[in-house]
Write a protein that holds these residues in place. Structure first.
Motif, PDB file in Angstrom:
ATOM      1  N   HIS A 179     -21.843 -32.911  50.830  1.00  0.00           N
ATOM      2  CA  HIS A 179     -22.015 -32.860  49.386  1.00  0.00           C
ATOM      3  C   HIS A 179     -21.278 -31.711  48.719  1.00  0.00           C
ATOM      4  O   HIS A 179     -21.396 -31.519  47.526  1.00  0.00           O
ATOM      5  CB  HIS A 179     -23.507 -32.811  49.032  1.00  0.00           C
ATOM      6  N   ASN A 180     -20.495 -30.996  49.465  1.00  0.00           N
ATOM      7  CA  ASN A 180     -19.815 -29.860  48.858  1.00  0.00           C
ATOM      8  C   ASN A 180     -18.640 -30.265  47.973  1.00  0.00           C
ATOM      9  O   ASN A 180     -18.126 -29.455  47.242  1.00  0.00           O
ATOM     10  CB  ASN A 180     -19.364 -28.863  49.912  1.00  0.00           C
ATOM     11  N   ILE A 181     -18.228 -31.517  48.014  1.00  0.00           N
ATOM     12  CA  ILE A 181     -17.087 -31.926  47.182  1.00  0.00           C
ATOM     13  C   ILE A 181     -17.451 -31.974  45.708  1.00  0.00           C
ATOM     14  O   ILE A 181     -16.590 -31.988  44.865  1.00  0.00           O
ATOM     15  CB  ILE A 181     -16.518 -33.289  47.630  1.00  0.00           C
ATOM     16  N   HIS A 182     -18.702 -32.018  45.374  1.00  0.00           N
ATOM     17  CA  HIS A 182     -19.121 -32.079  43.980  1.00  0.00           C
ATOM     18  C   HIS A 182     -19.604 -30.736  43.450  1.00  0.00           C
ATOM     19  O   HIS A 182     -20.012 -30.657  42.317  1.00  0.00           O
ATOM     20  CB  HIS A 182     -20.235 -33.112  43.809  1.00  0.00           C
ATOM     21  N   THR A 208      -4.500 -42.508  37.804  1.00  0.00           N
ATOM     22  CA  THR A 208      -3.732 -41.775  36.793  1.00  0.00           C
ATOM     23  C   THR A 208      -2.255 -42.138  36.867  1.00  0.00           C
ATOM     24  O   THR A 208      -1.606 -42.357  35.847  1.00  0.00           O
ATOM     25  CB  THR A 208      -3.918 -40.265  36.985  1.00  0.00           C
ATOM     26  N   MET A 209      -1.703 -42.210  38.069  1.00  0.00           N
ATOM     27  CA  MET A 209      -0.284 -42.532  38.237  1.00  0.00           C
ATOM     28  C   MET A 209       0.019 -43.972  37.783  1.00  0.00           C
ATOM     29  O   MET A 209       1.028 -44.214  37.120  1.00  0.00           O
ATOM     30  CB  MET A 209       0.150 -42.362  39.694  1.00  0.00           C
ATOM     31  N   LEU A 241     -12.277 -32.587  41.002  1.00  0.00           N
ATOM     32  CA  LEU A 241     -12.415 -33.496  39.872  1.00  0.00           C
ATOM     33  C   LEU A 241     -11.481 -34.685  40.021  1.00  0.00           C
ATOM     34  O   LEU A 241     -11.737 -35.760  39.504  1.00  0.00           O
ATOM     35  CB  LEU A 241     -12.096 -32.768  38.568  1.00  0.00           C
ATOM     36  N   LEU A 242     -10.342 -34.497  40.712  1.00  0.00           N
ATOM     37  CA  LEU A 242      -9.361 -35.551  40.877  1.00  0.00           C
ATOM     38  C   LEU A 242      -9.122 -35.787  42.365  1.00  0.00           C
ATOM     39  O   LEU A 242      -8.415 -35.047  43.026  1.00  0.00           O
ATOM     40  CB  LEU A 242      -8.046 -35.151  40.188  1.00  0.00           C
ATOM     41  N   ASP A 243      -9.735 -36.837  42.882  1.00  0.00           N
ATOM     42  CA  ASP A 243      -9.530 -37.172  44.291  1.00  0.00           C
ATOM     43  C   ASP A 243      -8.354 -38.135  44.413  1.00  0.00           C
ATOM     44  O   ASP A 243      -7.653 -38.417  43.439  1.00  0.00           O
ATOM     45  CB  ASP A 243     -10.803 -37.763  44.897  1.00  0.00           C
ATOM     46  N   ARG A 244      -8.097 -38.666  45.591  1.00  0.00           N
ATOM     47  CA  ARG A 244      -6.950 -39.552  45.801  1.00  0.00           C
ATOM     48  C   ARG A 244      -7.023 -40.808  44.940  1.00  0.00           C
ATOM     49  O   ARG A 244      -6.039 -41.235  44.361  1.00  0.00           O
ATOM     50  CB  ARG A 244      -6.830 -39.937  47.278  1.00  0.00           C
ATOM     51  N   ARG A 245      -8.173 -41.404  44.871  1.00  0.00           N
ATOM     52  CA  ARG A 245      -8.334 -42.622  44.084  1.00  0.00           C
ATOM     53  C   ARG A 245      -8.094 -42.334  42.598  1.00  0.00           C
ATOM     54  O   ARG A 245      -7.412 -43.075  41.903  1.00  0.00           O
ATOM     55  CB  ARG A 245      -9.717 -43.223  44.291  1.00  0.00           C
TER      56      ARG A 245
END
Length: 177
Positions: free
Chosen positions: A20-23, A38-39, A29-33
């Protein structure tokens, strides 16, 4: 103690430190997905923003839009003998052109920038050819089509008429394949 039968479904570390440390504290705020979304969105905006320019280009290339050019006197007929040429600027003062008198009532005018690398083209009266000295390109004076060398496209032709004893440029003909 429970038997795990080779399957350990236990988390090796405390959840707060592992999954849970990613939050925490907006670390990601911007992961791969999110980055890919965005691209794709940016590519879509770019593609849509180019549509007006593509429409203008298609209109020009398909001949739906015709440009009008001002008439310009090139030379008096009396001052140009058969087989001679005269340089002039058309359609603007920065675009060089070449008028050739091929016969009694036959005049041809071309923009004299070679279609290979825009070197100036000159009239060779002895060979009756237009010559690009940069890469030994030759053009037919009657059609403007290349006859030798690296150029593959004809020279843009300038429409001319004879009025009141003078040769007058009236426009640039569309490029025909």
């Amino acid at each position: 103690m429970e038997k795990d039968n080779g399957k350990n479904n236990k988390i090796p570390f405390d959840e707060d430190n592992y999954t849970h440390n990613i939050h925490k504290e907006n670390e990601r705020l911007l992961d791969r997905r999110g980055f890919m979304k965005t691209m794709v969105g940016a590519a879509g905006v770019f593609a849509i923003s180019t549509l007006p320019w593509g429409g203008l280009a298609a209109k020009e290339l398909m001949g739906f839009h015709t440009k009008s050019y001002a008439k310009k006197k090139i030379v008096d007929i009396a001052s140009l003998s058969i087989g001679e040429s005269a340089e002039f600027s058309y359609p603007s003062e920065h675009e060089s052109a070449l008028l050739i008198r091929l016969g009694e009532n036959e005049y041809k005018a071309y923009q004299n920038a070679c279609t290979h690398l825009k070197c100036p083209v000159f009239w060779n009266r002895e060979e009756e050819k237009m010559v690009c000295p940069c890469h030994h390109g030759y053009f037919d004076a009657k059609t403007g089509k290349p006859t030798a060398g690296p150029p593959r496209r004809p020279l843009p032709e300038i429409a001319v008429v004879v009025e009141n004893g003078a040769v007058i440029a009236t426009g640039v003909k569309r490029y025909e394949t």
